[in-house]
Design an enzyme around this catalytic site. Structure first.
Site, PDB file in Angstrom:
ATOM      1  N   GLU A   1      10.220   0.779  10.397  1.00  0.00           N
ATOM      2  CA  GLU A   1      11.224   1.824  10.159  1.00  0.00           C
ATOM      3  C   GLU A   1      10.503   3.142  10.398  1.00  0.00           C
ATOM      4  OE1 GLU A   1      12.946   4.672   8.937  1.00  0.00           O
ATOM      5  OE2 GLU A   1      12.993   3.952   6.857  1.00  0.00           O
TER       6      GLU A   1
ATOM      7  N   GLY B   1       7.066   4.598   8.334  1.00  0.00           N
ATOM      8  CA  GLY B   1       6.199   5.756   8.540  1.00  0.00           C
ATOM      9  C   GLY B   1       6.410   6.340   9.919  1.00  0.00           C
ATOM     10  N   SER B   2       5.363   6.915  10.473  1.00  0.00           N
ATOM     11  CA  SER B   2       5.501   7.618  11.751  1.00  0.00           C
ATOM     12  C   SER B   2       5.595   6.651  12.932  1.00  0.00           C
ATOM     13  CB  SER B   2       4.307   8.541  11.950  1.00  0.00           C
ATOM     14  OG  SER B   2       3.127   7.778  12.027  1.00  0.00           O
ATOM     15  N   THR B   3       6.241   7.104  13.981  1.00  0.00           N
ATOM     16  CA  THR B   3       6.398   6.299  15.191  1.00  0.00           C
ATOM     17  C   THR B   3       5.023   5.990  15.791  1.00  0.00           C
ATOM     18  OG1 THR B   3       8.586   7.161  15.598  1.00  0.00           O
ATOM     19  CG2 THR B   3       7.428   6.308  17.514  1.00  0.00           C
ATOM     20  N   GLU B   4       4.131   6.966  15.703  1.00  0.00           N
ATOM     21  CA  GLU B   4       2.786   6.799  16.270  1.00  0.00           C
ATOM     22  C   GLU B   4       2.041   5.613  15.630  1.00  0.00           C
ATOM     23  OE1 GLU B   4       0.586  10.287  15.464  1.00  0.00           O
ATOM     24  OE2 GLU B   4      -1.212   9.519  16.439  1.00  0.00           O
TER      25      GLU B   4
ATOM     26  N   LYS C   1       0.849  -1.194   0.000  1.00  0.00           N
ATOM     27  CA  LYS C   1       0.000   0.000   0.000  1.00  0.00           C
ATOM     28  C   LYS C   1       0.882   1.241   0.000  1.00  0.00           C
ATOM     29  CE  LYS C   1      -1.834   2.706   3.128  1.00  0.00           C
ATOM     30  NZ  LYS C   1      -1.834   4.004   2.449  1.00  0.00           N
TER      31      LYS C   1
ATOM     32  N   GLY D   1       3.406   3.266  13.798  1.00  0.00           N
ATOM     33  CA  GLY D   1       4.221   2.066  14.037  1.00  0.00           C
ATOM     34  C   GLY D   1       3.870   1.420  15.366  1.00  0.00           C
TER      35      GLY D   1
ATOM     36  N   CYS E   1      13.521  10.458   7.035  1.00  0.00           N
ATOM     37  CA  CYS E   1      13.523   9.959   8.421  1.00  0.00           C
ATOM     38  C   CYS E   1      14.900  10.079   9.054  1.00  0.00           C
ATOM     39  CB  CYS E   1      13.036   8.523   8.460  1.00  0.00           C
ATOM     40  SG  CYS E   1      13.820   7.493   7.231  1.00  0.00           S
TER      41      CYS E   1
ATOM     42  N   GLU F   1      10.267  15.304  15.622  1.00  0.00           N
ATOM     43  CA  GLU F   1      10.588  15.209  14.199  1.00  0.00           C
ATOM     44  C   GLU F   1       9.745  16.230  13.442  1.00  0.00           C
ATOM     45  OE1 GLU F   1       9.354  11.595  12.122  1.00  0.00           O
ATOM     46  OE2 GLU F   1      11.315  11.530  11.187  1.00  0.00           O
TER      47      GLU F   1
HETATM   48  P1  NDP Z   1       1.972   7.665   8.623  1.00  0.00           P
HETATM   49  O1  NDP Z   1       2.759   6.825   9.554  1.00  0.00           O
HETATM   50  O2  NDP Z   1       0.555   7.954   8.930  1.00  0.00           O
HETATM   51  O3  NDP Z   1       2.000   7.022   7.168  1.00  0.00           O
HETATM   52  C1  NDP Z   1       2.809   5.950   6.732  1.00  0.00           C
HETATM   53  C2  NDP Z   1       1.991   4.916   5.978  1.00  0.00           C
HETATM   54  O4  NDP Z   1       1.104   4.235   6.881  1.00  0.00           O
HETATM   55  C3  NDP Z   1       1.070   5.509   4.922  1.00  0.00           C
HETATM   56  O5  NDP Z   1       0.955   4.614   3.843  1.00  0.00           O
HETATM   57  C4  NDP Z   1      -0.240   5.624   5.683  1.00  0.00           C
HETATM   58  O6  NDP Z   1      -1.351   5.749   4.858  1.00  0.00           O
HETATM   59  C5  NDP Z   1      -0.242   4.335   6.456  1.00  0.00           C
HETATM   60  N1  NDP Z   1      -1.118   4.322   7.629  1.00  0.00           N
HETATM   61  C6  NDP Z   1      -1.686   5.370   8.298  1.00  0.00           C
HETATM   62  N2  NDP Z   1      -2.411   4.930   9.348  1.00  0.00           N
HETATM   63  C7  NDP Z   1      -2.297   3.583   9.355  1.00  0.00           C
HETATM   64  C8  NDP Z   1      -2.812   2.544  10.209  1.00  0.00           C
HETATM   65  N3  NDP Z   1      -3.562   2.811  11.262  1.00  0.00           N
HETATM   66  N4  NDP Z   1      -2.495   1.258   9.927  1.00  0.00           N
HETATM   67  C9  NDP Z   1      -1.702   0.962   8.879  1.00  0.00           C
HETATM   68  N5  NDP Z   1      -1.187   1.890   8.036  1.00  0.00           N
HETATM   69  C10 NDP Z   1      -1.477   3.185   8.269  1.00  0.00           C
HETATM   70  O7  NDP Z   1       2.746   8.993   8.388  1.00  0.00           O
HETATM   71  P2  NDP Z   1       2.125  10.400   7.905  1.00  0.00           P
HETATM   72  O8  NDP Z   1       2.096  10.376   6.445  1.00  0.00           O
HETATM   73  O9  NDP Z   1       0.848  10.707   8.612  1.00  0.00           O
HETATM   74  O10 NDP Z   1       3.220  11.417   8.429  1.00  0.00           O
HETATM   75  C11 NDP Z   1       3.183  11.864   9.774  1.00  0.00           C
HETATM   76  C12 NDP Z   1       4.575  12.035  10.313  1.00  0.00           C
HETATM   77  O11 NDP Z   1       5.245  10.785  10.309  1.00  0.00           O
HETATM   78  C13 NDP Z   1       5.456  12.924   9.488  1.00  0.00           C
HETATM   79  O12 NDP Z   1       5.265  14.252   9.805  1.00  0.00           O
HETATM   80  C14 NDP Z   1       6.818  12.426   9.862  1.00  0.00           C
HETATM   81  O13 NDP Z   1       7.220  13.029  11.053  1.00  0.00           O
HETATM   82  C15 NDP Z   1       6.614  10.945  10.084  1.00  0.00           C
HETATM   83  N6  NDP Z   1       6.997  10.129   8.914  1.00  0.00           N
HETATM   84  C16 NDP Z   1       8.119   9.388   8.992  1.00  0.00           C
HETATM   85  C17 NDP Z   1       8.520   8.648   7.896  1.00  0.00           C
HETATM   86  C18 NDP Z   1       9.744   7.830   7.915  1.00  0.00           C
HETATM   87  O14 NDP Z   1      10.284   7.529   6.864  1.00  0.00           O
HETATM   88  N7  NDP Z   1      10.214   7.396   9.051  1.00  0.00           N
HETATM   89  C19 NDP Z   1       7.782   8.673   6.647  1.00  0.00           C
HETATM   90  C20 NDP Z   1       6.573   9.440   6.695  1.00  0.00           C
HETATM   91  C21 NDP Z   1       6.234  10.145   7.795  1.00  0.00           C
HETATM   92  P3  NDP Z   1      -1.777   7.249   4.446  1.00  0.00           P
HETATM   93  O15 NDP Z   1      -0.699   7.808   3.618  1.00  0.00           O
HETATM   94  O16 NDP Z   1      -2.983   7.059   3.686  1.00  0.00           O
HETATM   95  O17 NDP Z   1      -1.971   7.999   5.728  1.00  0.00           O
END
Ligand code: NDP
Length: 490
Positions: free
Chosen positions: A269, A247-250, A195, A252, A303, A400
């Site tokens: 990650e 993606g985000s720590t939250e 996804k 994750g 990141c 971050e």
């Molecule tokens: P998210 O963690 O929300 O997004 C990462 C991926 O997870 C996206 O494909 C997202 O879909 C998907 N996702 C969102 N919610 C869920 C869930 N409950 N279960 C499974 N998958 C989910 O990051 P954000 O895009 O909201 O960014 C927020 C913050 O996260 C940024 O400001 C940054 O600080 C951090 N971040 C860190 C990254 C890294 O590489 N470590 C990369 C991106 C963000 P969708 O895009 O549709 O929300």
């Protein structure tokens, strides 16, 4: 005697060094009106759609499917079927053949992918062209090489594929993260459902075309698009064996909670707040380039970005002077212009998050510097920013920001540098700039980060493992280590 007059130059000295526009053509990309999910080698019409835009112009680009739990279920079933009926039993050399094909097709179609990546994500074309695309192809080449050598990578451990891998990726490096996820999974004999992020689905959808061109058996790679709800449906699906998330720590943490006790394998990650440490014996001009690359590359949507600059006190004034001068030469604007250094912020939501944290930085007492630059009226933009006078407790030193914003702190001794660098909940990356090799090793031993770059920053190679610990997640991607999360051992 008459005085000799110096000869006048025929060409007048330029009064300014303005760059003429150098736009990359969009002709190479053909956009469809609507993109479906890619399931079992076919396009599956979505029951619901949303619009994806270009963050630099807010222009609508296409309609994208919002996958329902049922559609996610169809993708998982297609992946299971492909795993059980052929792919997992193929000899490694056969799987390698497909991966090599994908790598070569990515190279052949690199320009098309680079333009689409910049259009949908806002990153400068010179980065998608020179970093994202070559690295994505390199990942497929690298893991193609391992596909028939797993027994040698893990001798006497009898490596076997896990099954169906659910892969969820973010919007900062859409195609590159896809490559990081899909290449090792396939090399190890797994099938995948991926996804992409809601805001940047287009290169993943174009990748489906590459998969077809490479004649990969149907169902080995499935792509479903949508927002977090689709991600959640994928994570909670019963028939998924492994989840790989960036993606985000939250989010994750939420996934980790969700999976507890399920027996599903997981790699995370997550975020970072890396320290880039500059000692007084460093080559300052090179260090300034490293600082700029560390935080302004990809608008700071990285990141492992070097978002906390730690400068030894004795060179503080000199270094900040050089950094500010360098900042004034960064060109912010159209991502498709080949001269652009800093492109558009990926989404309105992300821009608001950056603005909120920058406002907090000012309020808490940090001093802000932004070079004079005119930002385009349409789209989402943020000028390259440096905060000085930052205390460790400020939010801009702790959280971050994920934008082009650098927080500068100082230190006096190497011990103090280590102490301050490690004062974060994250542990993804760090940088050290010094001319002494012994000091590099001394620092690398003490910095609590998965990756430590020395006299360079943001360097990537498919052969080198990448990943963090503490709140930056666990598991490694890249290198031989990157195979392990996709294997079980008998
Ligand atoms: P998210 O963690 O929300 O997004 C990462 C991926 O997870 C996206 O494909 C997202 O879909 C998907 N996702 C969102 N919610 C869920 C869930 N409950 N279960 C499974 N998958 C989910 O990051 P954000 O895009 O909201 O960014 C927020 C913050 O996260 C940024 O400001 C940054 O600080 C951090 N971040 C860190 C990254 C890294 O590489 N470590 C990369 C991106 C963000 P969708 O895009 O549709 O929300």
């Amino acid at each position: 005697m008459t005085e000799i007059q110096p000869r006048k130059s025929a060409t007048p000295a330029p009064t300014s060094w303005e760059y003429a526009p150098a736009p990359e053509s969009r002709e190479v990309v053909t956009l469809r009106e609507r993109y479906d999910h890619y399931v079992g080698g076919e396009w599956l019409e979505p029951s619901e759609t949303y619009t994806t835009i270009s963050p630099s112009s807010e222009e609508s680009l296409a309609q994208i499917g919002q996958a329902s739990p049922e559609e996610v279920g169809l993708a998982v079933a297609a992946a299971r079927d492909a795993f059980a009926n052929g792919w997992s039993a193929l000899p490694g050399a056969e799987r390698a053949k497909y991966l090599f094909r994908i790598a070569r097709i990515l190279q052949e179609r690199a320009r098309e992918f680079a333009v689409l990546e910049s259009l949908n994500g806002g990153k400068p074309i010179k980065e998608s062209r020179d970093v994202d695309l070559p690295l994505a192809a390199a990942h497929f080449f690298y893991y193609a090489g391992w596909a028939d050598k797993l027994e040698y990578a893990f001798p006497n451990r009898s490596p076997k594929p896990l099954g169906v891998a659910a892969q969820i990726i973010p919007w900062n490096f859409p195609l590159l993260m896809l490559a990081w996820k899909i290449a090792p999974a396939l090399a190890c004999g797994n099938t995948v459902v991926l996804k992409p992020a809601e805001t940047t689905p287009l290169t993943a959808l174009l990748f489906c075309d590459v998969v077809r061109q490479a004649e990969l058996p149907p169902g080995v790679v499935n792509i479903v698009t949508g927002d977090g709800r689709t991600g959640a449906a994928l994570v909670t699906h019963d028939d998924v064996d492994k989840i790989a998330f960036t993606g985000s720590t939250e989010v994750g943490k939420a996934i980790q909670r969700e999976l507890a006790g399920s027996g599903k394998r997981l790699t995370l990650e997550l975020g970072g707040k890396a320290a880039n440490v500059i000692f007084d014996d460093a080559a300052l001009d090179q260090a300034v380039e490293g600082i700029v690359n560390g935080i302004y590359f990809n608008q700071g949507h990285v990141c492992c970005a070097g978002s906390r600059l730690l400068v030894q006190e004795s060179i503080y004034e000199q270094l900040i002077g050089k950094l500010k001068r360098r900042l004034s030469t960064l060109r912010v604007g159209d991502p498709l212009d080949k001269n652009t250094d800093v492109g558009a912020i990926n989404s309105k939501l992300q821009l608001e998050k950056i603005e909120e944290l920058v406002a907090a930085g000012k309020e808490e007492g940090a001093e802000i510097y932004q070079p004079p630059c005119t930002l385009p009226e349409k789209g989402y933009w943020f000028a390259p920013t440096v905060f000085t006078n930052v205390a460790q407790s400020y939010r801009i030193a702790q959280e971050e920001i994920f934008g082009p914003v650098l927080s500068v702190l100082t230190f006096r001794t190497p011990d103090e540098a280590v102490e301050k660098a490690n004062n974060t909940m994250y542990g993804l990356s760090a940088g050290v700039w010094t001319e002494k090799g012994s000091r590099i090793l001394w620092m690398a031993e003490r910095l609590r980060a998965g990756v430590v770059w020395a006299n360079t920053y943001n360097r990537f190679d498919p052969a080198s493992p990448f990943g963090g610990y503490r709140e930056s997640g666990f598991g490694r991607e890249g290198g031989r280590h990157g195979l392990e999360p996709y294997l079980r051992f008998e």
